[in-house]
Scaffold this motif. Structure first.
Motif, mmCIF file in Angstrom:
data_model
loop_
_atom_site.group_PDB
_atom_site.id
_atom_site.type_symbol
_atom_site.label_atom_id
_atom_site.label_comp_id
_atom_site.label_asym_id
_atom_site.label_seq_id
_atom_site.Cartn_x
_atom_site.Cartn_y
_atom_site.Cartn_z
ATOM 1 N N ALA A 91 77.297 -5.622 -10.779
ATOM 2 C CA ALA A 91 77.642 -7.034 -10.581
ATOM 3 C C ALA A 91 76.412 -7.934 -10.655
ATOM 4 C CB ALA A 91 78.393 -7.233 -9.256
ATOM 5 N N GLY A 92 75.597 -7.721 -11.688
ATOM 6 C CA GLY A 92 74.420 -8.558 -11.886
ATOM 7 C C GLY A 92 73.226 -7.849 -12.500
ATOM 8 N N GLN A 93 73.379 -6.547 -12.770
ATOM 9 C CA GLN A 93 72.256 -5.769 -13.320
ATOM 10 C C GLN A 93 72.253 -5.880 -14.851
ATOM 11 O OE1 GLN A 93 69.527 -4.558 -12.409
ATOM 12 N NE2 GLN A 93 69.081 -3.442 -14.285
ATOM 13 N N PHE A 94 71.768 -7.009 -15.328
ATOM 14 C CA PHE A 94 71.825 -7.271 -16.771
ATOM 15 C C PHE A 94 70.455 -7.347 -17.445
ATOM 16 C CE2 PHE A 94 75.831 -9.231 -15.252
ATOM 17 C CZ PHE A 94 76.723 -8.605 -16.104
ATOM 18 N N VAL A 127 73.573 0.919 -23.186
ATOM 19 C CA VAL A 127 72.891 -0.160 -23.891
ATOM 20 C C VAL A 127 71.404 -0.155 -23.578
ATOM 21 C CG1 VAL A 127 74.780 -1.785 -24.269
ATOM 22 C CG2 VAL A 127 73.557 -1.850 -22.103
ATOM 23 N N CYS A 128 70.983 0.708 -22.646
ATOM 24 C CA CYS A 128 69.543 0.746 -22.374
ATOM 25 C C CYS A 128 69.116 2.182 -22.114
ATOM 26 C CB CYS A 128 69.206 -0.214 -21.247
ATOM 27 S SG CYS A 128 67.449 -0.549 -21.135
ATOM 28 N N SER A 174 62.442 -8.074 -28.871
ATOM 29 C CA SER A 174 63.108 -6.967 -28.174
ATOM 30 C C SER A 174 64.431 -7.415 -27.559
ATOM 31 C CB SER A 174 62.204 -6.430 -27.076
ATOM 32 O OG SER A 174 61.051 -5.877 -27.644
ATOM 33 N N PHE A 175 65.335 -6.459 -27.430
ATOM 34 C CA PHE A 175 66.571 -6.671 -26.685
ATOM 35 C C PHE A 175 66.227 -6.726 -25.199
ATOM 36 C CE2 PHE A 175 70.205 -4.346 -24.561
ATOM 37 C CZ PHE A 175 71.017 -5.464 -24.487
ATOM 38 N N GLU A 221 74.123 -3.374 -17.265
ATOM 39 C CA GLU A 221 75.540 -3.632 -17.496
ATOM 40 C C GLU A 221 75.697 -4.308 -18.860
ATOM 41 O OE1 GLU A 221 77.791 -4.838 -13.611
ATOM 42 O OE2 GLU A 221 75.695 -5.350 -13.361
ATOM 43 N N SER A 222 76.889 -4.143 -19.425
ATOM 44 C CA SER A 222 77.117 -4.604 -20.783
ATOM 45 C C SER A 222 78.217 -5.666 -20.805
ATOM 46 C CB SER A 222 77.528 -3.389 -21.620
ATOM 47 O OG SER A 222 78.228 -3.794 -22.761
#
Ligand code: TRP
Ligand code: MN
Length: 451
Positions: free
Chosen positions: A110-113, A424-425, A131-132, A71-72
């Motif tokens: 809702a939390g997968q960051f 983003v990934c 790394s990101f 998630e972004s």
């Protein structure tokens, strides 16, 4: 015998993939703040999910776990959440109708960051940068400043999770998920496609079935089951400080629950049996998952079952296989056999995404829709051969019309990835590819005689 567990006992084990926070005082302050915040989910909800997953383990339900890779913080809006839910509901309807068993709906949401990385540094041009690691840790811009881990991001991730979950709960119970709206979940860009038309047919059959039941005198209006869904949240439990801060004791049972999500999983890179991630998750009452890749052997899997589910509670443990399209049957069958013969009641889910990622000529990380389908096909054949239940799928998707995975009915080409590559990934299935996938999964399970 395992030693006593506490929410912080993981700290005396080696923890892989933790960021190096430059300011430990700031980290402590952020975690302390979060540990005073309300829980995001309740223990009773986690137990309901575990019961539902118990039905999956016994072959009487199917698990659909889906959502973003990461998630972004930027791409965070009601529309974004709604579109994701829409496509998941469509997939769930297709699977429920085609398989004739309940579909347990779990979002990577809702939390997968947080993201594990293959290397702590990456080369961008002449620069060697940290790394990101996902927006809960740092930013993806290719500068040294952006890549510094910032503990304020932990707090922001909590707040974003809370508002995402608030909207998810509203959508699940407030009318959006009503079966009477089965047609309304189709997005414009999906409606005109072959998958979209196939879906419209199925939706029309559901309408007819509901009318038929009403004609028979069944009161469909007052039965809330037809108008609501249970929708659960999940993410990879990677940053153990954050997970510990949200771990609370349930006042009803006295047990400990990680209240950051209903379900947590351990990734392929952090599943060391002597590591901190296993230590942490073994002690929480939530249903938990663990990814198992092509290097996994039967002895390991049995030890994993013993470590995470010694009491053999059905639904407590989901093993998420990610073998790669070419190996899945050979690699998975010995594991299925070992777990089956040992009598462990696990859910077997297929992650057809993560072992089929490659870098395209264009330079984009991508996945081929056909390979994704072929991994699921091998997964289903392996279960069919071993007499076990292919319990579910675990996929990365978005409701939007992105171009991140090649192939599918609209035949996205490598040269088109640049058009709308927004992740983003990892590369995600778009709305059409996701719906297509649901139809194929249902067909695969039926043609293998399993439903
Ligand atoms: N509550 C049922 C279920 O979750 C039926 C249902 C209502 C449903 N809305 C849905 C199923 C949306 C799938 C998608 O299975
Ligand atoms: Mn991913």
């Amino acid at each position: 015998m395992a030693k006593a567990w506490t929410p912080s006992s993981w700290q005396s084990f080696p923890a892989a993939q933790q960021p190096e926070w430059p300011d430990s005082g700031a980290l402590d302050r952020a975690l302390k703040q979060i540990s005073g915040y309300p829980p995001l989910v309740f223990a009773g909800e986690a137990r309901s999910l575990q019961t539902a997953l118990g039905h999956v383990a016994s072959g009487n339900a199917f698990l659909l776990q889906a959502g973003d890779c990461a998630e972004s913080f930027e791409d965070f809006s009601a529309v974004n959440i709604r579109e994701k839910l829409r496509v998941i509901l469509q997939m769930a309807v297709v699977l429920t109708y085609s398989l004739g068993v309940p579909v347990v709906k779990v979002g990577r949401i809702a939390g997968q960051f947080a993201k594990p990385r293959s290397s702590p540094f990456e080369r961008i041009g002449d620069l060697e940068l940290p790394s990101f690691r996902g927006h809960i840790v740092n930013a993806e811009a290719p500068t040294a400043a952006a890549r510094v881990p910032d503990p304020d991001r932990l707090v922001q991730a909590y707040h974003q999770s809370a508002s995402t979950l608030n909207l998810v709960r509203a959508f699940a119970k407030g009318g959006f998920a009503d079966l009477n709206r089965v047609h309304a979940w189709t997005q414009e860009f999906v409606a005109s496609s072959p998958e979209g038309r196939k879906y419209e047919q199925l939706a029309a059959e559901i309408d007819r079935a509901l009318r038929f039941m009403r004609a028979c005198g069944v009161d469909t209006e007052s039965n809330s089951r037809l108008h609501e869904v249970d929708f659960f949240t999940s993410h990879e439990a990677l940053l153990l400080g954050y997970e510990e801060a949200l771990t609370r004791q349930d006042s009803l049972t006295g047990g400990w629950y990680d209240c950051s999500a209903h379900m947590l999983w351990i990734g392929e890179r952090t599943r060391n049996l002597d590591g901190a991630h296993i230590e942490f998750l073994r002690g929480v009452g939530n249903p938990v998952g663990c990814k198992v890749g092509p290097t996994t052997d039967p002895e390991y899997v049995l030890e994993l079952c013993q470590a995470l589910n010694p009491a053999r509670i059905p639904g407590r443990l989901t093993l998420i296989s990610r073998m790669g399209a070419n190996h899945v049957e050979d690699k998975l069958r010995p594991l299925l056999r070992a777990v089956r013969d040992a009598g462990h009641p696990v859910v077997w889910a297929c992650d057809p995404m993560h072992a089929n990622t490659y870098t395209a000529v264009s330079g984009h990380k991508t996945r081929d829709f056909d390979e994704i389908c072929s991994e699921i096909a091998g997964f289903v054949r392996a279960h069919s051969a071993e007499g076990t239940w292919p319990g579910g799928i675990h996929v990365e998707l978005t409701g939007d019309d992105v171009t991140e995975c090649v192939g599918g009915a609209d035949k996205i080409l490598d040269s088109q990835l640049d058009d709308r590559y927004q992740t983003v990934c990892d590369p995600r299935l778009n709305g059409r590819q996701s719906l297509d996938l649901a139809f194929r999964v249902a067909d695969l399970i039926r043609t293998n005689g399993l439903a």
